[in-house]
Design a protein around this motif. Structure first.
Motif, short mmCIF file in Angstrom:
data_model
loop_
_atom_site.label_atom_id
_atom_site.label_comp_id
_atom_site.label_asym_id
_atom_site.label_seq_id
_atom_site.Cartn_x
_atom_site.Cartn_y
_atom_site.Cartn_z
N THR A 96 83.33 -66.44 39.45
CA THR A 96 83.71 -65.82 40.60
C THR A 96 85.08 -65.11 40.30
O THR A 96 85.41 -64.34 41.22
CB THR A 96 83.96 -66.93 41.61
OG1 THR A 96 82.80 -67.83 41.54
CG2 THR A 96 84.06 -66.39 42.89
N ASN A 97 85.76 -65.24 39.22
CA ASN A 97 87.33 -64.83 39.11
C ASN A 97 87.19 -63.53 38.75
O ASN A 97 88.63 -62.90 38.82
CB ASN A 97 87.73 -65.81 38.06
CG ASN A 97 87.28 -65.90 36.93
OD1 ASN A 97 86.12 -66.00 36.49
ND2 ASN A 97 88.11 -65.50 35.89
N ASN A 98 86.45 -62.67 38.10
CA ASN A 98 86.59 -61.75 37.67
C ASN A 98 86.13 -60.25 38.51
O ASN A 98 85.30 -60.50 39.44
CB ASN A 98 85.83 -61.24 36.36
CG ASN A 98 86.84 -62.14 35.31
OD1 ASN A 98 87.92 -62.03 35.04
ND2 ASN A 98 85.75 -62.85 34.32
N ALA A 99 86.89 -59.18 38.52
CA ALA A 99 86.55 -57.91 39.28
C ALA A 99 85.21 -57.14 38.79
O ALA A 99 84.97 -57.23 37.53
CB ALA A 99 87.77 -57.07 39.13
N LEU A 377 91.84 -67.81 44.82
CA LEU A 377 90.67 -68.49 44.45
C LEU A 377 91.00 -69.87 44.04
O LEU A 377 92.04 -69.77 42.93
CB LEU A 377 90.02 -67.63 43.56
CG LEU A 377 88.81 -68.31 42.85
CD1 LEU A 377 87.46 -68.63 43.93
CD2 LEU A 377 88.22 -67.60 41.64
N ASP A 378 90.30 -70.87 44.38
CA ASP A 378 90.16 -72.33 43.93
C ASP A 378 88.83 -72.56 43.65
O ASP A 378 88.08 -72.23 44.65
CB ASP A 378 90.81 -73.17 44.92
CG ASP A 378 92.10 -73.08 45.11
OD1 ASP A 378 92.78 -73.35 44.01
OD2 ASP A 378 92.63 -72.84 46.27
N GLU A 379 88.80 -72.89 42.40
CA GLU A 379 87.16 -72.74 41.82
C GLU A 379 87.21 -74.33 41.22
O GLU A 379 87.82 -74.98 40.57
CB GLU A 379 87.03 -71.77 40.70
CG GLU A 379 85.59 -71.70 40.28
CD GLU A 379 84.59 -70.76 40.98
OE1 GLU A 379 84.77 -70.74 42.04
OE2 GLU A 379 84.12 -69.89 40.23
N THR A 396 88.07 -76.98 36.48
CA THR A 396 88.61 -76.64 37.67
C THR A 396 89.81 -75.70 37.56
O THR A 396 90.54 -75.62 36.38
CB THR A 396 89.29 -77.90 38.29
OG1 THR A 396 90.19 -78.70 37.58
CG2 THR A 396 88.07 -78.92 38.60
N TYR A 397 90.16 -74.83 38.16
CA TYR A 397 91.33 -73.80 37.97
C TYR A 397 91.60 -73.30 39.59
O TYR A 397 90.63 -73.20 40.57
CB TYR A 397 91.07 -72.66 37.10
CG TYR A 397 89.82 -71.93 37.49
CD1 TYR A 397 90.08 -70.75 37.98
CD2 TYR A 397 88.65 -72.31 37.01
CE1 TYR A 397 89.23 -69.69 38.41
CE2 TYR A 397 87.61 -71.22 37.24
CZ TYR A 397 87.76 -70.12 38.14
OH TYR A 397 86.64 -69.46 38.32
N ASP A 432 96.71 -64.40 37.29
CA ASP A 432 97.29 -65.49 37.22
C ASP A 432 96.27 -66.58 36.99
O ASP A 432 95.85 -66.88 38.31
CB ASP A 432 98.45 -65.78 37.66
CG ASP A 432 99.68 -65.12 37.37
OD1 ASP A 432 99.84 -64.52 36.21
OD2 ASP A 432 100.33 -64.51 38.35
N LEU A 433 95.84 -67.11 36.06
CA LEU A 433 95.01 -68.28 35.95
C LEU A 433 95.90 -69.67 35.80
O LEU A 433 96.79 -69.61 35.13
CB LEU A 433 94.00 -68.48 34.91
CG LEU A 433 92.91 -69.10 34.65
CD1 LEU A 433 91.64 -68.62 35.97
CD2 LEU A 433 92.22 -69.17 33.42
N GLN A 434 95.76 -70.48 36.89
CA GLN A 434 96.39 -71.71 37.08
C GLN A 434 95.67 -72.90 37.08
O GLN A 434 94.75 -73.10 37.69
CB GLN A 434 97.35 -71.53 38.48
CG GLN A 434 97.81 -69.99 38.81
CD GLN A 434 98.01 -69.79 40.12
OE1 GLN A 434 97.69 -70.28 41.14
NE2 GLN A 434 99.01 -68.77 40.51
N GLY A 435 96.28 -73.58 36.32
CA GLY A 435 95.77 -75.09 35.84
C GLY A 435 94.34 -75.19 35.55
O GLY A 435 93.73 -75.89 36.10
N PHE A 436 93.88 -74.15 34.72
CA PHE A 436 92.67 -74.39 34.06
C PHE A 436 92.43 -75.42 33.08
O PHE A 436 93.25 -75.54 32.18
CB PHE A 436 92.47 -72.94 33.33
CG PHE A 436 90.92 -72.97 32.89
CD1 PHE A 436 89.88 -72.29 33.59
CD2 PHE A 436 90.67 -73.40 31.55
CE1 PHE A 436 88.56 -72.54 33.16
CE2 PHE A 436 89.23 -73.62 31.15
CZ PHE A 436 88.34 -72.98 31.86
N GLY A 437 91.47 -76.65 33.73
CA GLY A 437 91.35 -77.68 32.85
C GLY A 437 89.84 -77.83 32.76
O GLY A 437 89.13 -77.71 33.53
#
Length: 720
Positions: A96-99, A377-379, A396-397, A432-437
């Protein structure tokens, strides 16, 4: 190929909506942010009107692929985000995260998250498909093109209408609208739609049907046009989708549990499928143990378009907010065995603000604007591999994207015949990709990690238009477009798996012609040559469990091709509107992972793809044929649409190539001359062609998504 070309050219060549202009009524478009006749716009543009949308049964954005040349919209594993490719320029991503490479706009508002575009289409006046880089007139920058949806606007006349369509497999589609003036200069239009049923697949083990639609949509538009040069359009919209997924079928035998379980033979019937869900995935997502692949999505949003005539200069403000709540369960191994079951949980919000100034003074017409957008975005992406790898993956990220841009375009009439067009765009975008785990089997494989990327490109356009005589426009253009970089957010236990891929840059060279050689014929054609730098390509990296998808950049590549579109009305009431497109591309500098060889060798095997063909269909063609026949106060209209697409080769290997297909739709409609009602009998895919929309693999399963089989029904419409 020499023998094929004349047949394709005869069969195929343009856009249905051009028929009105061929009969003397110009089609007005807003592709350049102002109202113009389509034939006066020096860009490659296809227009699809609401009648053709209904005849082809296009209820979401994916269906547009069969109605315009050089456009493919591939569904990702039976649902989720659409994967656009226009003139060979595309981006294949099920996350879902890319243009996207192709921008989607609704009433001038960008939809930058592809999953947001999957709502129900209704009350649409027209769709404009623009090819090539867009950015000097649009808030967002794209390399492939843009798809503009323009809804019907409120008017000062009281009126209402409704349409009911019933079809095979229990399919139901209903639409209604009400238009009402509230006071002088103020009007409202309210529209809604519902789609139900239509399942054409079945579970190979239980016989249960799969694929019923369950969609609702509503929109309210308020138009305010008082005296004094002020114009406002307020838009509130909502959609809900609880549809079952389109199932996948097995291309090859599936040895479950890595060969330790029963073998599921390849499906001889492409409408067979299978699914299952483990207790762990059900508990983790809140899904029931008997869950069926499908979605539970909701979209809502609002926008305001405010325009002020300041006396020779117009100030326009576009403000919007859109929100997506997405839950999607997919069974990508197409079986009851838990080999590749997936779940997406997405919460996305998009804010945007655009300001434009435009004006014209004698020979000069110009537009200048500024654009700001913020996405949040929260995924959650869960993958259940318990039966094949003995593990369960949780990704999750969060992601935040902020875009700022300045853009403008000017048109200078050098003489009555010559026009110079120049545009420029500067933007800054941070992602910014945040907290990708990532966790496998409950063990943290990659601790929450932050990573970012930024681009600051300068892009633009230079074009020359020549009108040597009336009804003939020749144009040539050079443009530079950029698509933002991003992140691969699939299962990975290594930080290198989420390192950003670079933006891609496209230098586009194009020549075209728009002409009306006779009062009953319109001929439009264009040829293009694309020089690609850092093309974003879905490839893979080799991990512990084999190849895992990852985006990379091909240093250099090239695409060239052409389209031709015709609209012919040789007899009163008769329309022949064919189109055709051809494209071919090659990688010039690209080292890639060889996925089939790596799977066979059990280790990473690389290949030099310099000189290899870029995998996409070379040919696309289609036509609309309609004949309005007067019958004493009534009009009987037999009509047909045709679509042909050549073989779609896959970068994964020949197993996943999609063979060429040819589809025919037909309709027989009856309506009175005053247009107050209309009854139509329709058939889609009337030849019963069996073909696939996508093919792929996940873990040990080779799968494909079948297209809808032959269907038929009735559509009843009324206007008051």
């Amino acid at each position: 190929m020499k023998n094929l070309l004349p047949a394709v050219t005869l069969l195929a060549l343009t856009t249905p909506a051009l028929a009105e202009e061929a009969e003397g009524e110009p089609i007005l478009v807003t592709a350049q942010r102002r109202e113009q006749a389509a034939q006066d716009v020096g860009i490659t543009l296809s227009v699809i009107d609401e009648a053709v949308l209904a005849q082809r049964g296009i209820t979401n954005v994916n269906g547009l692929a069969d109605a315009t040349p050089s456009l493919e919209i591939e569904p990702a594993f039976g649902g989720g985000a659409p994967q656009f490719r226009l003139r060979g320029v595309g981006f294949q991503d099920y996350a879902t995260n890319n243009a996207p490479s192709v921008g989607v706009y609704v009433n001038e508002i960008a939809q930058p998250i592809p999953a947001m575009t999957q709502g129900l289409l209704f009350d649409i006046a027209r769709v404009e498909v623009l090819r090539g880089p867009q950015g000097t007139l649009y808030g967002r920058n794209t390399t492939g093109g843009a798809v503009n949806f323009v809804t019907n606007r409120p008017t000062g006349a009281l009126g209402s209408g409704a349409t009911l369509e019933l079809g095979r497999f229990g399919a139901l589609l209903g639409e209604a609208h009400l238009n009402a003036p509230l006071t002088d200069g103020v009007a409202v239009r309210v529209a809604g739609a519902v789609q139900q049923g239509g399942a054409y697949q079945y579970n190979r083990d239980t016989g249960r049907a799969l694929g019923d639609a369950d969609r609702l949509g509503a929109r309210a538009l308020l138009a305010i046009r008082p005296a004094g040069g002020f114009d406002a359009l307020l838009d509130l919209h909502w959609g809900r989708d609880r549809s079952e997924a389109v199932g996948l079928y097995l291309l090859d035998d599936l040895p479950t549990r890595a060969g330790a379980g029963p073998l599921i033979p390849a499906d001889r019937d492409r409408f067979a499928t299978g699914w299952g869900i483990s207790p762990r995935l059900a508990a983790d997502t809140g899904l029931p143990l008997g869950a069926v692949p499908g979605v539970d999505n909701e979209t809502r949003g609002a926008s305001a378009r405010l325009s002020y005539d300041l006396g020779g200069i117009t100030l326009t403000s576009l403000t919007s907010f859109d929100r997506l709540h997405r839950q999607q369960f997919g069974d990508w191994d197409a079986s009851a065995s838990v080999e590749a079951d997936t779940f997406f949980g997405s919460e996305a919000e998009v804010w945007s603000q655009e300001l434009r100034l435009s004006g014209s003074t004698g020979a000069l017409a110009w537009t200048a604007g500024a654009y700001w957008s913020q996405q949040q975005l929260d995924e959650r992406f869960f993958s259940d591999f318990i039966d094949v790898y003995g593990t369960y993956a949780r990704v999750t990220y969060a992601q935040e994207v902020e875009s700022l841009a300045l853009f403008g375009q000017a048109e200078l009439a050098l003489s009555p015949q010559w026009k110079l067009v120049a545009g420029l765009r500067y933007e800054e975008e941070t992602r910014d990709l945040q907290g990708f785990g990532t966790a496998f089997g409950g063990a943290q494989a990659l601790a929450p990690t932050d990573v970012g990327t930024r681009m600051r490109p300068l892009t633009g356009k230079l074009a020359l238009e020549w009108t040597p005589v009336d009804d003939l426009l020749l144009y040539a253009s050079i443009s530079r477009g950029v698509k933002s970089g991003g992140f691969t957010t699939y299962n990975t236990g290594n930080r290198s798996g989420i390192e950003p891929f670079a933006p891609e840059t496209l230098y586009a060279y194009e020549i075209g012609i728009k002409s009306e050689p006779t009062p009953w014929a319109q001929v439009n054609a264009a040829a293009f040559w694309y020089d690609y730098r850092d093309q974003q390509v879905l490839s893979a990296v080799y991990g512990v469990n084999g190849p895992v998808g990852r985006f990379t950049n091909a240093d250099r590549s090239r695409i060239a091709g052409a389209e031709v579109e015709l609209a012919l009305t040789p007899l009163p009431g008769l329309l022949l509107a064919p189109f055709a497109g051809f494209k071919h591309g090659r990688y010039l500098e690209f080292e890639d992972l060889d996925v089939p060889a790596s799977r066979a060798a059990g280790q990473a095997v690389f290949v030099d793809r310099d000189g290899e063909t870029i995998p996409f269909p070379r040919w696309s063609a289609g036509a609309q044929i309609a004949w309005e026949m007067p019958l004493g106060g009534l009009t009987l209209t037999p009509a047909s649409t045709l679509t042909w697409r050549s073989r779609y080769p896959s970068w994964l290997g020949q197993t996943y190539d999609i063979p060429a297909y040819f589809v025919v739709n037909a309709e027989l409609a009856l309506a009175p001359d005053d247009g107050s009602w209309r009854v139509a009998l329709w058939g889609r895919n009337i030849l019963g062609r069996e073909y696939d929309l996508t093919r792929n693999f996940f873990t040990s399963a080779d799968i494909a998504q079948p297209a809808r089989p032959a269907s038929y029904g009735v559509r009843i419409s009324a206007e008051y």
